[in-house]
Design a protein around this motif. Structure first.
Motif, short mmCIF file in Angstrom:
data_model
loop_
_atom_site.label_atom_id
_atom_site.label_comp_id
_atom_site.label_asym_id
_atom_site.label_seq_id
_atom_site.Cartn_x
_atom_site.Cartn_y
_atom_site.Cartn_z
N THR A 46 0.83 -1.20 0.00
CA THR A 46 0.00 0.00 0.00
C THR A 46 0.87 1.25 0.00
OG1 THR A 46 -0.09 0.20 2.41
CG2 THR A 46 -1.74 -1.24 1.34
N GLU A 47 0.25 2.38 -0.31
CA GLU A 47 0.98 3.65 -0.30
C GLU A 47 1.51 3.95 1.09
OE1 GLU A 47 -0.07 8.35 -0.94
OE2 GLU A 47 -0.89 6.90 -2.35
N ALA A 48 0.69 3.70 2.12
CA ALA A 48 1.12 3.96 3.50
C ALA A 48 2.34 3.10 3.86
CB ALA A 48 -0.03 3.69 4.46
N GLU A 49 2.34 1.85 3.42
CA GLU A 49 3.46 0.95 3.73
C GLU A 49 4.74 1.42 3.04
OE1 GLU A 49 1.14 -3.32 4.39
OE2 GLU A 49 1.66 -2.65 2.37
N LEU A 50 4.63 1.87 1.81
CA LEU A 50 5.82 2.36 1.10
C LEU A 50 6.36 3.63 1.74
CD1 LEU A 50 7.81 2.09 -1.21
CD2 LEU A 50 6.22 3.36 -2.66
N LEU A 51 5.48 4.55 2.12
CA LEU A 51 5.91 5.79 2.76
C LEU A 51 6.58 5.52 4.10
CD1 LEU A 51 2.85 8.09 1.95
CD2 LEU A 51 5.13 8.19 0.93
N GLU A 52 6.05 4.55 4.84
CA GLU A 52 6.67 4.20 6.13
C GLU A 52 8.04 3.57 5.91
OE1 GLU A 52 5.61 0.81 9.17
OE2 GLU A 52 4.29 2.54 9.51
N LEU A 53 8.14 2.74 4.87
CA LEU A 53 9.42 2.12 4.55
C LEU A 53 10.45 3.19 4.17
CD1 LEU A 53 10.37 -0.82 4.40
CD2 LEU A 53 9.86 -0.79 1.95
N GLN A 54 10.01 4.17 3.42
CA GLN A 54 10.89 5.28 3.04
C GLN A 54 11.33 6.06 4.28
OE1 GLN A 54 11.96 6.17 0.00
NE2 GLN A 54 12.20 8.39 -0.15
N SER A 55 10.42 6.28 5.22
CA SER A 55 10.77 7.01 6.44
C SER A 55 11.82 6.26 7.25
CB SER A 55 9.51 7.21 7.29
OG SER A 55 8.56 8.00 6.61
N LEU A 56 11.68 4.95 7.32
CA LEU A 56 12.67 4.14 8.04
C LEU A 56 14.04 4.31 7.40
CD1 LEU A 56 13.81 1.88 9.81
CD2 LEU A 56 12.80 0.22 8.23
N CYS A 57 14.10 4.24 6.09
CA CYS A 57 15.38 4.33 5.39
C CYS A 57 16.00 5.71 5.52
CB CYS A 57 15.20 3.96 3.92
SG CYS A 57 14.68 2.24 3.68
N GLN A 58 15.19 6.73 5.69
CA GLN A 58 15.71 8.09 5.83
C GLN A 58 16.46 8.30 7.14
OE1 GLN A 58 12.14 10.41 5.15
NE2 GLN A 58 12.79 10.92 3.07
N ILE A 59 16.17 7.50 8.16
CA ILE A 59 16.87 7.68 9.44
C ILE A 59 18.05 6.72 9.58
CG2 ILE A 59 14.77 8.47 10.57
CD1 ILE A 59 14.73 5.78 12.06
N LEU A 60 18.24 5.85 8.59
CA LEU A 60 19.39 4.96 8.60
C LEU A 60 20.50 5.55 7.75
CD1 LEU A 60 17.73 1.46 8.09
CD2 LEU A 60 18.69 2.36 10.21
N PRO A 61 21.76 5.27 8.09
CA PRO A 61 22.83 5.68 7.18
C PRO A 61 22.76 4.87 5.90
CG PRO A 61 23.69 4.28 8.94
CD PRO A 61 22.25 4.57 9.28
N GLY A 62 23.15 5.51 4.80
CA GLY A 62 23.13 4.81 3.52
C GLY A 62 22.22 5.47 2.51
N PRO A 63 22.15 4.90 1.31
CA PRO A 63 21.35 5.48 0.22
C PRO A 63 19.86 5.18 0.41
CG PRO A 63 22.44 3.47 -0.52
CD PRO A 63 22.91 3.71 0.88
#
Length: 393
Positions: A46-63
């Motif tokens: 879902t859109e909500a799941e993808l946005l949450e996944l993106q948020s998680l990756c934004q607080i981790l180091p890396g691309p």
């Protein structure tokens, strides 16, 4: 059932390849294309799941984009599909940046100066625009303003590769103390599987130790990029000043002109902005001949992308529990503020030798305006700069 899954995985990897060849412009633009293909067209999540996944990756180091698409592959088909996803996603951009570096190696300095006459100030404008754009989104309190200014001063006057992780950690710790301002959420016990964390840490320590013992340039390069990939918060725009400080100002593997040329080229390359590492790695080993340059590209590319992959595999398993802690959410303000300040410091360092050149200053201003107004696509801006440089040669 197994055959159905295999077909689904094949379709997913084909989608990844299409995106790897057509995604330009960084994580924000990539996210829009991910939503269109993965959510609306394929309904992988879902859109909500993808946005949450993106948020998680934004607080981790890396691309960020790479971790997002790799994590999606992990959710759909486990580690094997995730590693295939990673490979397909990064390959086009890495190949293009390697070829660009090989080309620059054999261009005379005078020809390169003419060709990049307008590209170099455009590269500075891209970094300035990144600092401005990030700052407008994340700098909202007096504390974040102060952290941004202090990080910018430290990054400018102490251009060491170790300044960035130190200030990012300090920024995160400073605002984590404001956790009381965050909304309370009902917490659950965190169940952590440590395998990928120990794998990430083990590779980091082993490569650092092996490089110190052997003094081998390829091993030291791998460690350099692996360390940068492990400590880069905020995506490709934060990686650029890190690489500039370490490989241009600190180690002198590249000239400022060559680095700025790489910055401009990566803006028109498809896929992740982190593929700038393939360019830097290639030029860092030019004295070894073409085989050494290809090896430099390989170790740099693997080194920069591997830690983020290990970390997303590690964190995604317990993210739902972790995000409920107020200190974690509060630390993001300081991390983002420090990242913005360090980006601004890199932009000012690169601008310093240009401020007396009216043409360079005007090019920076015009490029910044075009980026802000979005009147012209990024790739057309770069192509225009190359054509003007060629015409003025």
């Amino acid at each position: 059932m197994r055959k159905t899954r295999q077909i689904r995985y094949f379709i997913f990897l084909k989608d990844v390849m299409i995106l790897a060849l057509t995604c330009f412009g960084g994580p924000q633009v990539h996210l829009t294309m991910f939503l269109e293909r993965f959510v609306k067209k394929r309904n992988y999540l879902t859109e909500a799941e993808l946005l949450e996944l993106q948020s998680l990756c934004q607080i981790l180091p890396g691309p960020t984009s790479t971790q997002t698409i790799t994590a999606l592959g992990f959710r759909l088909g486990g580690a094997n599909l995730a590693y295939l996803t990673l490979l397909i996603w990064i390959l086009p951009g890495a190949i293009l940046m390697t070829l660009a570096a090989l080309g620059i190696t054999y261009i005379e300095k005078g020809q390169l100066a003419n060709l990049t006459r307008f590209i170099k100030p455009m590269g500075v404008a891209f970094i300035m625009f990144a600092a401005f754009s990030i700052g407008m989104k994340v700098i909202k309190t007096q504390v974040s303003v102060l952290l941004m200014i202090l990080a910018a001063i430290a990054g400018f006057f102490f251009p060491s590769p170790y300044i960035t992780p130190i200030w990012i950690l300090l920024g995160g710790l400073a605002t984590a103390l404001k956790f009381g301002e965050q909304e309370k959420m009902q917490k659950e016990p965190i169940r952590i599987e440590w395998g990928n964390f120990f794998l990430w840490l083990g590779v980091l320590l082993f490569s650092a130790g092996l490089g110190a013992i052997t003094h081998s340039l390829p091993i030291r390069l791998f460690e350099n990029f692996y360390r940068n990939g492990s400590l880069t918060f905020g995506g490709g725009h934060i990686l650029k000043p890190l690489l500039y400080n370490e490989f241009v100002k600190f180690k002198h593997y590249l000239s400022a002109d060559e680095f700025l040329s790489g910055l401009a080229i990566v803006e028109v390359a498809p896929g992740p902005v982190f593929s700038i590492s393939s360019f830097v790695g290639t030029l860092s080993m030019r004295d070894w001949g073409i085989s050494g340059e290809l090896l430099g590209s390989l170790v740099a590319t693997v080194g920069i992308f591997l830690p983020g992959t290990f970390l997303i595999f590690f964190v995604i398993r317990f993210w739902d529990q972790l995000k409920k802690y107020r200190g974690i959410r509060a630390s993001l303000e300081g991390i983002n503020a420090a990242s913005t300040g360090l980006t601004a410091a890199a932009a000012f360092s690169l601008f310093q030798p240009m401020y007396v050149d009216l043409v360079s200053v005007m090019t920076i201003v015009l490029t910044f305006i075009l980026l802000q107004t979005r009147l012209v696509p990024v790739y057309l801006i770069i192509v225009g700069g190359l054509l003007m440089g060629w015409a003025s040669a």
